[in-house]
Enzyme design. Structure first.
Site, PDB file in Angstrom:
ATOM      1  N   THR A 101       0.885  -1.100   0.012  1.00 45.94           N
ATOM      2  CA  THR A 101      -0.018  -0.197  -0.138  1.00 45.94           C
ATOM      3  C   THR A 101       0.843   1.135   0.077  1.00 45.94           C
ATOM      4  O   THR A 101       1.313   1.528   0.985  1.00 45.94           O
ATOM      5  CB  THR A 101      -1.026   0.051   1.390  1.00 45.94           C
ATOM      6  OG1 THR A 101      -1.762  -1.143   1.119  1.00 45.94           O
ATOM      7  CG2 THR A 101      -2.102   1.144   1.135  1.00 45.94           C
ATOM      8  N   LYS A 151      -7.360   1.011  -3.764  1.00 49.82           N
ATOM      9  CA  LYS A 151      -7.005   0.422  -2.444  1.00 49.82           C
ATOM     10  C   LYS A 151      -6.972   1.816  -1.481  1.00 49.82           C
ATOM     11  O   LYS A 151      -7.475   1.698  -0.323  1.00 49.82           O
ATOM     12  CB  LYS A 151      -5.815  -0.244  -2.597  1.00 49.82           C
ATOM     13  CG  LYS A 151      -4.965  -0.280  -1.232  1.00 49.82           C
ATOM     14  CD  LYS A 151      -5.632  -1.414  -0.401  1.00 49.82           C
ATOM     15  CE  LYS A 151      -4.631  -1.630   0.679  1.00 49.82           C
ATOM     16  NZ  LYS A 151      -5.514  -2.440   1.931  1.00 49.82           N
TER      17      LYS A 151
HETATM   18  N1  LIG Z   1      -1.172  -5.512   8.237  1.00 52.24           N
HETATM   19  C1  LIG Z   1      -2.459  -5.343   7.650  1.00 52.24           C
HETATM   20  O1  LIG Z   1      -3.451  -5.311   8.252  1.00 52.24           O
HETATM   21  C2  LIG Z   1      -2.527  -5.077   6.324  1.00 52.24           C
HETATM   22  C3  LIG Z   1      -3.562  -5.326   5.265  1.00 52.24           C
HETATM   23  C4  LIG Z   1      -3.518  -4.943   3.751  1.00 52.24           C
HETATM   24  C5  LIG Z   1      -2.458  -4.299   3.400  1.00 52.24           C
HETATM   25  N2  LIG Z   1      -1.327  -3.779   4.163  1.00 52.24           N
HETATM   26  C6  LIG Z   1      -0.149  -3.456   3.620  1.00 52.24           C
HETATM   27  O2  LIG Z   1       0.793  -4.430   3.475  1.00 52.24           O
HETATM   28  C7  LIG Z   1       2.289  -3.835   3.832  1.00 52.24           C
HETATM   29  C8  LIG Z   1       3.039  -4.628   4.461  1.00 52.24           C
HETATM   30  O3  LIG Z   1       2.543  -4.257   5.981  1.00 52.24           O
HETATM   31  P1  LIG Z   1       2.644  -5.310   7.084  1.00 52.24           P
HETATM   32  O4  LIG Z   1       1.397  -5.207   7.884  1.00 52.24           O
HETATM   33  O5  LIG Z   1       3.208  -6.705   6.700  1.00 52.24           O
HETATM   34  O6  LIG Z   1       3.825  -4.590   7.794  1.00 52.24           O
HETATM   35  P2  LIG Z   1       5.153  -5.098   8.499  1.00 52.24           P
HETATM   36  O7  LIG Z   1       4.774  -6.337   9.097  1.00 52.24           O
HETATM   37  O8  LIG Z   1       5.726  -3.867   9.408  1.00 52.24           O
HETATM   38  O9  LIG Z   1       6.174  -5.314   7.422  1.00 52.24           O
HETATM   39  C9  LIG Z   1       6.827  -4.323   6.700  1.00 52.24           C
HETATM   40  C10 LIG Z   1       7.781  -4.812   5.690  1.00 52.24           C
HETATM   41  O10 LIG Z   1       8.799  -3.404   4.997  1.00 52.24           O
HETATM   42  C11 LIG Z   1       9.829  -3.680   5.426  1.00 52.24           C
HETATM   43  N3  LIG Z   1      10.692  -2.319   5.480  1.00 52.24           N
HETATM   44  C12 LIG Z   1      10.168  -1.408   6.206  1.00 52.24           C
HETATM   45  N4  LIG Z   1      11.050  -0.141   5.816  1.00 52.24           N
HETATM   46  C13 LIG Z   1      11.881  -0.863   5.085  1.00 52.24           C
HETATM   47  C14 LIG Z   1      12.974   0.026   4.624  1.00 52.24           C
HETATM   48  N5  LIG Z   1      13.227   1.463   4.651  1.00 52.24           N
HETATM   49  N6  LIG Z   1      13.786  -0.741   3.520  1.00 52.24           N
HETATM   50  C15 LIG Z   1      13.427  -2.083   3.120  1.00 52.24           C
HETATM   51  N7  LIG Z   1      12.278  -2.438   3.924  1.00 52.24           N
HETATM   52  C16 LIG Z   1      11.620  -1.740   4.730  1.00 52.24           C
HETATM   53  C17 LIG Z   1      10.048  -4.476   6.633  1.00 52.24           C
HETATM   54  O11 LIG Z   1      11.284  -4.887   6.607  1.00 52.24           O
HETATM   55  P3  LIG Z   1      12.039  -5.440   8.218  1.00 52.24           P
HETATM   56  O12 LIG Z   1      11.413  -6.472   8.677  1.00 52.24           O
HETATM   57  O13 LIG Z   1      13.475  -5.321   7.957  1.00 52.24           O
HETATM   58  O14 LIG Z   1      11.573  -4.116   9.148  1.00 52.24           O
HETATM   59  C18 LIG Z   1       8.807  -5.446   6.275  1.00 52.24           C
HETATM   60  O15 LIG Z   1       9.364  -6.264   5.466  1.00 52.24           O
HETATM   61  C19 LIG Z   1       2.197  -2.179   4.092  1.00 52.24           C
HETATM   62  O16 LIG Z   1       2.042  -1.318   2.684  1.00 52.24           O
HETATM   63  C20 LIG Z   1       0.640  -2.116   4.377  1.00 52.24           C
HETATM   64  O17 LIG Z   1      -0.191  -0.892   4.592  1.00 52.24           O
HETATM   65  C21 LIG Z   1      -1.234  -4.366   5.509  1.00 52.24           C
END
Ligand SMILES: NC(=O)c1ccc[n+]([C@@H]2O[C@H](COP(=O)([O-])OP(=O)(O)OC[C@H]3O[C@@H](n4cnc5c(N)ncnc54)[C@H](OP(=O)(O)O)[C@@H]3O)[C@@H](O)[C@H]2O)c1
Length: 304
Positions: free
Chosen positions: A97, A172
């Site tokens: 997202t 989205k």
């Molecule tokens: N959680 C939900 O309910 C949900 C639902 C639909 C969509 N989404 C979307 O899905 C996406 C991922 O969300 P998530 O919930 O999986 O979050 P998350 O668990 O915090 O994962 C974030 C990911 O991004 C990486 N990352 C963050 N900063 C970075 C950087 N500067 N350089 C390289 N990698 C980086 C993290 O790596 P590290 O492990 O090294 O920190 C991790 O792999 C987002 O765009 C979110 O809006 C989330």
């Protein structure tokens, strides 16, 4: 089977990767923190040291990263995907997202290299991702979607093609602003009910059974009434603000308005100076309690 390179083994990415592996796709994973990628090795994933290494030789390169900065680092940064010698048949897919501006830039970079690109953001919380039942909104060429449909079907229950590149993320972001507004207004409503001396369990039941009921309202009203929030955190206040601001930016860039979206971002923003930015979005009710001089919940309301 198409060889997949997957960037981002966060809470959502991990669930999506496990479903790809379960469906029989070979997956090479890159994650900034190596440990999360290594945790997928027992399930059959191969770990790459950089996005470029993951992408080399892949038929499909997809990412599920937190925001524009993370996407930019992994696709365009040093040792990023675009540093790899990609086959011209490779399909690039952005599931994160991110902002529509980022999607536009990535689509243009893919075009310059003669590569096919789809934006494929998803809706559904992590438990839905584990079940492989996400809803996906796609932007890009319809024929390209058909090439990768078997891959995307490994972790989705519906795939809606909205039109050209950028249209999947546009929907989205609009969708997420609407969802975030519901959570922010629910926190205000539940806090108002508490301040008025009403029983929160009865209030949650009222919201969940009346015309106010939506999956967000039903689920989050329970968390707030019981003072029992998701552990580990499933979607943070900080992420809500990120999504809303990308959505507001989109609406305003197309000549629409998002006044209520901006207001919802301001409500969630109260979590940040309290050090609550990385807590669940439902814990916004605690931020409101603190801001208005009432004690935050310290233990589950049901006493367990
Ligand atoms: N959680 C939900 O309910 C949900 C639902 C639909 C969509 N989404 C979307 O899905 C996406 C991922 O969300 P998530 O919930 O999986 O979050 P998350 O668990 O915090 O994962 C974030 C990911 O991004 C990486 N990352 C963050 N900063 C970075 C950087 N500067 N350089 C390289 N990698 C980086 C993290 O790596 P590290 O492990 O090294 O920190 C991790 O792999 C987002 O765009 C979110 O809006 C989330």
């Amino acid at each position: 089977m198409q060889q997949i390179a997957f960037l981002g083994a966060g809470i959502m990415g991990t669930a999506m990767i496990r479903n790809l592996l379960k469906a029989g796709f070979p997956v090479t994973v890159f994650n900034r923190s190596d440990a999360k990628a290594r945790a997928l090795e027992p399930f059959g994933a191969t770990v790459a040291a950089s996005p470029a290494n993951a992408a080399a030789g892949a038929d499909v390169v997809m990412s599920m990263l937190i925001d524009d900065a993370a996407c930019r680092a992994c696709w365009l940064g040093p040792q990023g995907v675009f540093d790899a010698a990609l086959d011209p048949e490779t399909v690039l897919i952005e599931c994160s997202t991110a902002s529509r501006d980022w999607i536009g830039e990535l689509a243009a970079r893919a075009g310059e290299r003669g590569l096919r690109f789809l934006d494929c953001p998803v809706a559904g919380r992590p438990d839905v991702a584990v079940e492989g039942k996400l809803n996906m909104f796609v932007g890009g060429d319809a024929a390209t979607l058909e090439i990768v449909r078997p891959v995307l079907s490994a972790f989705t229950k519906s795939i809606t093609h909205f039109g050209p590149a950028g249209s999947g993320i546009a929907f989205k972001l609009i969708y997420n602003v609407l969802g975030a507004i519901q959570v922010a207004s629910l926190a205000e409503a539940m806090f108002a009910a508490e301040a008025a001396g009403l029983d929160l369990a009865a209030a949650a039941n009222g919201f969940a059974t009346g015309n106010t009921a939506s999956p967000h309202i039903i689920r989050h009203a329970q968390y707030m009434a019981l003072n029992r929030h998701e552990d580990p955190v499933q979607f943070s206040g900080r992420n809500r603000i990120k999504d809303i601001m990308y959505g507001v930016q989109l609406s305003e860039s197309v000549g629409a308005q998002s006044d209520i979206g901006r207001a919802a971002a301001n409500v969630f923003a109260q979590m940040i100076p309290l050090g609550m930015g990385d807590r669940n979005d439902s814990e916004l009710i605690d931020a409101l309690r603190i801001v208005h001089g009432r004690p935050p919940a310290v233990k589950p309301r049901d006493g367990r």
